[in-house]
Design an enzyme around this catalytic site. Structure first.
Site, mmCIF file in Angstrom:
data_model
loop_
_atom_site.group_PDB
_atom_site.id
_atom_site.type_symbol
_atom_site.label_atom_id
_atom_site.label_comp_id
_atom_site.label_asym_id
_atom_site.label_seq_id
_atom_site.Cartn_x
_atom_site.Cartn_y
_atom_site.Cartn_z
ATOM 1 N N THR A 87 0.872 -1.175 0.000
ATOM 2 C CA THR A 87 0.000 0.000 0.000
ATOM 3 C C THR A 87 0.905 1.220 0.000
ATOM 4 O O THR A 87 1.666 1.427 0.954
ATOM 5 C CB THR A 87 -0.893 0.020 1.257
ATOM 6 O OG1 THR A 87 -1.646 -1.187 1.306
ATOM 7 C CG2 THR A 87 -1.840 1.214 1.217
ATOM 8 N N LYS A 162 -7.874 1.325 -3.019
ATOM 9 C CA LYS A 162 -7.492 0.890 -1.663
ATOM 10 C C LYS A 162 -7.687 2.021 -0.643
ATOM 11 O O LYS A 162 -8.277 1.820 0.418
ATOM 12 C CB LYS A 162 -6.030 0.435 -1.687
ATOM 13 C CG LYS A 162 -5.376 0.219 -0.345
ATOM 14 C CD LYS A 162 -5.681 -1.120 0.241
ATOM 15 C CE LYS A 162 -5.120 -1.237 1.657
ATOM 16 N NZ LYS A 162 -5.519 -2.464 2.310
ATOM 17 N N LYS A 237 -1.747 4.920 8.622
ATOM 18 C CA LYS A 237 -0.965 5.024 7.383
ATOM 19 C C LYS A 237 -1.902 5.220 6.184
ATOM 20 O O LYS A 237 -1.705 6.108 5.358
ATOM 21 C CB LYS A 237 -0.135 3.750 7.189
ATOM 22 C CG LYS A 237 0.548 3.667 5.837
ATOM 23 C CD LYS A 237 1.140 2.301 5.527
ATOM 24 C CE LYS A 237 1.567 2.260 4.061
ATOM 25 N NZ LYS A 237 2.124 0.988 3.647
HETATM 26 P P1 NAD Z 1 6.032 -5.831 7.273
HETATM 27 O O1 NAD Z 1 6.720 -4.670 7.909
HETATM 28 O O2 NAD Z 1 5.720 -7.038 8.094
HETATM 29 O O3 NAD Z 1 6.856 -6.323 5.970
HETATM 30 C C1 NAD Z 1 7.578 -5.475 5.134
HETATM 31 C C2 NAD Z 1 8.890 -6.189 4.834
HETATM 32 O O4 NAD Z 1 9.626 -5.413 3.883
HETATM 33 C C3 NAD Z 1 9.788 -6.358 6.060
HETATM 34 O O5 NAD Z 1 10.081 -7.727 6.261
HETATM 35 C C4 NAD Z 1 11.038 -5.544 5.709
HETATM 36 O O6 NAD Z 1 12.241 -6.118 6.212
HETATM 37 C C5 NAD Z 1 11.001 -5.582 4.209
HETATM 38 N N1 NAD Z 1 11.775 -4.507 3.578
HETATM 39 C C6 NAD Z 1 11.819 -3.192 3.919
HETATM 40 N N2 NAD Z 1 12.650 -2.537 3.076
HETATM 41 C C7 NAD Z 1 13.119 -3.463 2.200
HETATM 42 C C8 NAD Z 1 14.013 -3.396 1.099
HETATM 43 N N3 NAD Z 1 14.587 -2.248 0.733
HETATM 44 N N4 NAD Z 1 14.287 -4.542 0.432
HETATM 45 C C9 NAD Z 1 13.718 -5.719 0.797
HETATM 46 N N5 NAD Z 1 12.855 -5.834 1.840
HETATM 47 C C10 NAD Z 1 12.562 -4.718 2.519
HETATM 48 O O7 NAD Z 1 4.683 -5.217 6.639
HETATM 49 P P2 NAD Z 1 3.400 -6.036 6.138
HETATM 50 O O8 NAD Z 1 2.391 -6.068 7.235
HETATM 51 O O9 NAD Z 1 3.830 -7.285 5.471
HETATM 52 O O10 NAD Z 1 2.836 -5.003 5.049
HETATM 53 C C11 NAD Z 1 3.411 -4.881 3.758
HETATM 54 C C12 NAD Z 1 2.549 -3.940 2.943
HETATM 55 O O11 NAD Z 1 1.226 -4.450 2.875
HETATM 56 C C13 NAD Z 1 2.434 -2.531 3.509
HETATM 57 O O12 NAD Z 1 2.486 -1.618 2.455
HETATM 58 C C14 NAD Z 1 1.094 -2.544 4.212
HETATM 59 O O13 NAD Z 1 0.513 -1.256 4.277
HETATM 60 C C15 NAD Z 1 0.303 -3.460 3.302
HETATM 61 N N6 NAD Z 1 -0.822 -4.145 3.946
HETATM 62 C C16 NAD Z 1 -0.681 -4.726 5.166
HETATM 63 C C17 NAD Z 1 -1.764 -5.359 5.748
HETATM 64 C C18 NAD Z 1 -1.647 -6.023 7.102
HETATM 65 O O14 NAD Z 1 -2.678 -6.386 7.676
HETATM 66 N N7 NAD Z 1 -0.441 -6.234 7.619
HETATM 67 C C19 NAD Z 1 -2.999 -5.406 5.080
HETATM 68 C C20 NAD Z 1 -3.096 -4.836 3.809
HETATM 69 C C21 NAD Z 1 -2.003 -4.196 3.262
#
Ligand code: NAD
Length: 291
Positions: A87, A162, A237
């Site tokens: 997102t 979204k 966010k």
């Molecule tokens: P998270 O923080 O668990 O995962 C993100 C991952 O990206 C981490 O493991 C981090 O180490 C990695 N990362 C960061 N910078 C990086 C880079 N330069 N290279 C490689 N890896 C890198 O977050 P999440 O909960 O998995 O969410 C991911 C996305 O999905 C976000 O944009 C969030 O808004 C969206 N989202 C999350 C949810 C939810 O319920 N968690 C629901 C819908 C959407």
């Protein structure tokens, strides 16, 4: 397909695991999270992306997406599809898609709804923006990781869908919580409140499916001490992204603006960080009417 998967956090790891379970070959990269079982580990994002038919990113925000995109687009195979499921702000989504298309790639922004549970179960909803060809190439992957994929139009429109959806969600959750707190003070039993509203014109997903009152309605994070679920800071966010977009296109969104301000205070100064976004109800319970 040969798939690169970058960002293997709470969402990315189970999504990648589902692709493996469906028989795809997946190579992953994350700065800190380990690769789930069956996903080959690459040393860099570029290595994960080189020569793949599709590269999926699932990253925290638009700034990080832009950095990763700049690294992987030059090494991706012509005709491959770059699918960003994070997102992020609409501008970053469109800028990255443009870079990808200029390099001869297909690009799709495809943020998801359904959370960690939906990612694990393969029941996410994908809201996709991009060309017909890009959507067609990514669709079989959406069908594995999710139960529904809607092609919302050109690049950035997935992110637009979204943030509009989550703006409605934030506003209705606040409205549902403040109404419960008012009902309490009026001496109305919470179960009666649920029975009436969930079958009346005040019904919504927040009330009917994700009821913020413990012990009332279907099982939800309220029944588990408001452990997320969907964390308040992730709602903040998304509300901030909605207001950033609204400002950019001169859209008047007073309820979205109010919801963003309330979640900001809740997360930053009222202990809401780490709580489910429905913990707005205990917040309102404790409060008095401001002068
Ligand atoms: P998270 O923080 O668990 O995962 C993100 C991952 O990206 C981490 O493991 C981090 O180490 C990695 N990362 C960061 N910078 C990086 C880079 N330069 N290279 C490689 N890896 C890198 O977050 P999440 O909960 O998995 O969410 C991911 C996305 O999905 C976000 O944009 C969030 O808004 C969206 N989202 C999350 C949810 C939810 O319920 N968690 C629901 C819908 C959407």
């Amino acid at each position: 397909m040969n798939i690169g998967f970058i960002g293997l956090g709470n969402m990315g790891a189970p999504m990648a695991a589902n692709l493996v379970a469906a028989g795809h070959s997946v190579t992953g990269f994350d700065l800190s999270a380990p690769c789930p079982e069956g996903v080959a580990s690459a040393a860099t994002a570029a290595e994960a992306a080189t020569g793949r038919d599709a590269v999926i990113t699932m990253l925290p925000n638009g700034a990080i997406l832009r950095v990763v995109a700049a690294e992987i687009i030059p090494v991706m195979a012509k005709g491959a599809v770059f699918v960003d499921c994070s997102t992020v702000d609409v501008d970053s989504a469109r800028a990255v898609a443009q870079l990808a298309e200029d390099a001869g790639l297909l690009a799709v922004d495809a943020p998801v709804s359904g959370g960690i549970g939906g990612a694990a179960a393969g029941t996410l909803t994908f809201m996709a923006g991009g060309s017909d060809a890009g959507f067609a190439k990514a669709r079989p992957l959406f069908d594995i990781m999710g139960q529904k994929a809607v092609h919302c139009g050109p690049s950035g429109n997935g992110q637009a869908a979204k943030i509009c959806n989550n703006m409605i969600l934030g506003v209705t959750m606040i409205a549902t919580c403040e109404a419960f707190a008012l009902a309490d003070k009026l001496g109305l039993d919470r179960q009666k409140m649920f029975d009436v509203v969930s079958t009346s014109s005040g019904s919504s997903w927040s009330m009917n499916v994700y009821c913020p009152a413990p012990g009332v309605g279907p099982t939800s994070p309220a029944d588990n001490g408001y452990k997320p679920g969907f964390a308040a800071e992730l709602m903040l966010k998304d509300l901030r992204l909605s207001q950033q977009a609204a400002k950019a296109v001169d859209a008047d969104t007073p309820m979205g603006q109010a919801a963003a301000a309330l979640y900001e205070t809740f997360v930053e100064t009222e202990g809401g960080k780490g709580m489910d976004f429905s913990a707005m109800l205990p917040r309102f319970e404790k409060r008095h009417r401001p002068d």
